[in-house]
Design an enzyme around this catalytic site. Structure first.
Site, short mmCIF file in Angstrom:
data_model
loop_
_atom_site.label_atom_id
_atom_site.label_comp_id
_atom_site.label_asym_id
_atom_site.label_seq_id
_atom_site.Cartn_x
_atom_site.Cartn_y
_atom_site.Cartn_z
N TYR A 101 69.21 -18.38 135.29
CA TYR A 101 69.25 -17.88 136.66
C TYR A 101 67.85 -17.39 137.01
CZ TYR A 101 69.79 -14.60 140.48
OH TYR A 101 69.63 -13.94 141.68
N GLU A 189 67.28 -18.25 145.44
CA GLU A 189 67.97 -18.23 144.15
C GLU A 189 68.16 -19.64 143.61
OE1 GLU A 189 71.35 -15.27 144.02
OE2 GLU A 189 72.43 -17.17 143.83
#
Ligand code: GDP
Ligand code: MN
Length: 397
Positions: A101, A189
């Site tokens: 991530y 993101e």
């Protein structure tokens, strides 16, 4: 404003972040053609603004033409958490060994942007943040100086990212920060940022160091833009126009001129004034419910606007009950009450329970006007919210 995955990937790819080969498709035929030209296996992914698409059936892998056709047929037109899917992204399926991530957002507590890296990618990062906050490395950035390369490397090192790809991940994190900064992002993101095993076999058989062959690729992309900065991001604003076609509720909110944000819960909320609506959201949460939306009808809301607001929450399939919280100032309680009555009288059967709390100018007149065969009237905000949460719970009991 939130870009779709395919749009965010375009923005990321233009900035040099590796993304899979992909094509957008709106029909089954176009999806199959795209799969044929990209080559199998492909991932076929619903382009709607919901997370957790995989689990909900919105992402399928296909190894052949017939599988691609079946996947596109099942995803196109499907209802994904209340959104109808009108577009799919067909992309080269990534063969990965691990999922990371990386993200950039504003840390309001610190008053600074924060870059984040975690080896717990591929899952809901909010859950990771909640259960195991130390699994996310965070690096605050001084916006006047931007993100220094050493800061990116530090975050990547602290997250425990595999050394072979650490340099790639650090450079992606820096690019992501630059995009966030230059393109007025609110959240940027990549989840998952996949660590690929693409050249493992070839390298392995040649007896080379297999780890040197690994790479990273953005398998998903999120980019939310600060709405107040859209005027200076014309390219992104144009993407919004293309995107909003698919989202009936957001298009409706634009048409009605409402400030509206769809959330994931089931208690519909209508109020006047952003602060009052936010308070109502917090109270719904406080009493164990989950807000379905933010909807501010604004000041001076006449009957028609109230009817439009009801139309919005009723057309959201996630909504199980509705709470109205109106404080009369310019907006008069009797106007609101008439609007609610008129809107509800159009129904043979009211689709969801509606709870109303009126206060301020002409509140008493308004409460007297409200047709209690159609709505539940409560004197206090707390009682109104509690009642709406109970109604929503009853629907799901
Ligand atoms: P989200 O759940 O809506 O955020 O959708 P993502 O794009 O993040 O995909 C969810 C999951 O689907 C990923 O974590 C992967 O496990 C899987 N997935 C997505 N794309 C691919 C792909 O190209 N190849 C493979 N093997 N899995 C994929
Ligand atoms: Mn994702």
């Amino acid at each position: 404003m939130r870009l779709h995955e395919y749009q965010a990937k375009e923005v990321f790819a233009d900035a040099g972040i590796p993304t899979p080969d992909a094509q957008l498709a709106e029909t089954v035929e176009a999806a199959v053609d795209a799969a044929e030209s990209i080559g199998y296996p492909v991932a076929i992914k619903a382009q709607v603004h919901v997370g957790g698409r995989g689990k909900a059936g919105g992402i399928k892998l296909a190894e052949s033409e017939s599988e691609a056709r079946a996947a596109a047929e099942s995803i196109l037109g499907m209802d994904l958490k209340g959104y109808r899917v009108s577009r799919v992204l067909v992309e080269e399926a990534v063969d990965f060994v691990d999922e990371l991530y990386v993200g950039v957002t504003m840390d309001r507590g610190e008053g600074r942007p924060v870059a984040m890296v975690s080896t717990r990618g591929g899952v809901n990062i909010e859950e990771v943040a909640h259960e195991d906050p130390d699994a996310i490395a965070r690096e605050h950035v001084d916006p006047a100086f931007g993100m220094h390369p050493f800061q990116a490397r530090k975050a990547v090192y602290e997250a425990g990212v595999d050394r072979d790809v650490a340099g790639d991940v650090a450079s992606i994190l820096q690019t992501l920060y630059q995009l966030w900064d230059e393109r007025d992002g609110s959240d940027a993101e990549i989840n998952p940022l996949m660590i690929t095993s693409a050249e493992r076999d070839a390298a392995g058989s040649a007896g080379d160091d297999v780890r040197a062959e690994r790479g990273v690729i953005a398998a998903d992309a999120v980019f939310n833009v600060d709405d107040d900065a859209l005027f200076r991001q014309p390219e992104l604003a144009a993407m919004e126009e293309a995107a909003s076609e698919g989202d009936a509720l957001e298009a409706k909110a634009d048409e009605y001129g409402f400030d509206y944000v769809r959330l994931s819960g089931n208690v519909g909320i209508i109020g006047n004034g952003a602060g009052l609506v936010m308070t109502t959201l917090d109270l719904v949460d406080h009493y164990g419910g989950s807000p379905a939306n933010f909807l501010d009808v604004g000041g001076g809301a006449k009957a028609q606007r109230i009817a439009n607001a009801l139309d919005m929450v009723f057309s959201d399939e996630n909504v199980d009950s509705v709470v109205f919280n109106i404080f009369g100032g310019i907006t008069r309680g009797d106007e609101v009450a008439n609007g609610i009555n008129q809107a509800l009288e159009q129904f043979d059967e009211i689709p969801k329970e509606v709870v109303v709390r009126l206060a301020g100018t002409n509140a008493e007149e308004g409460m007297a006007i409200l047709n209690e065969d159609l709505v539940t009237v409560e004197d206090t905000l707390e009682d109104a919210v509690k009642r709406a949460v109970e109604y929503a719970q009853e629907v799901n009991a």
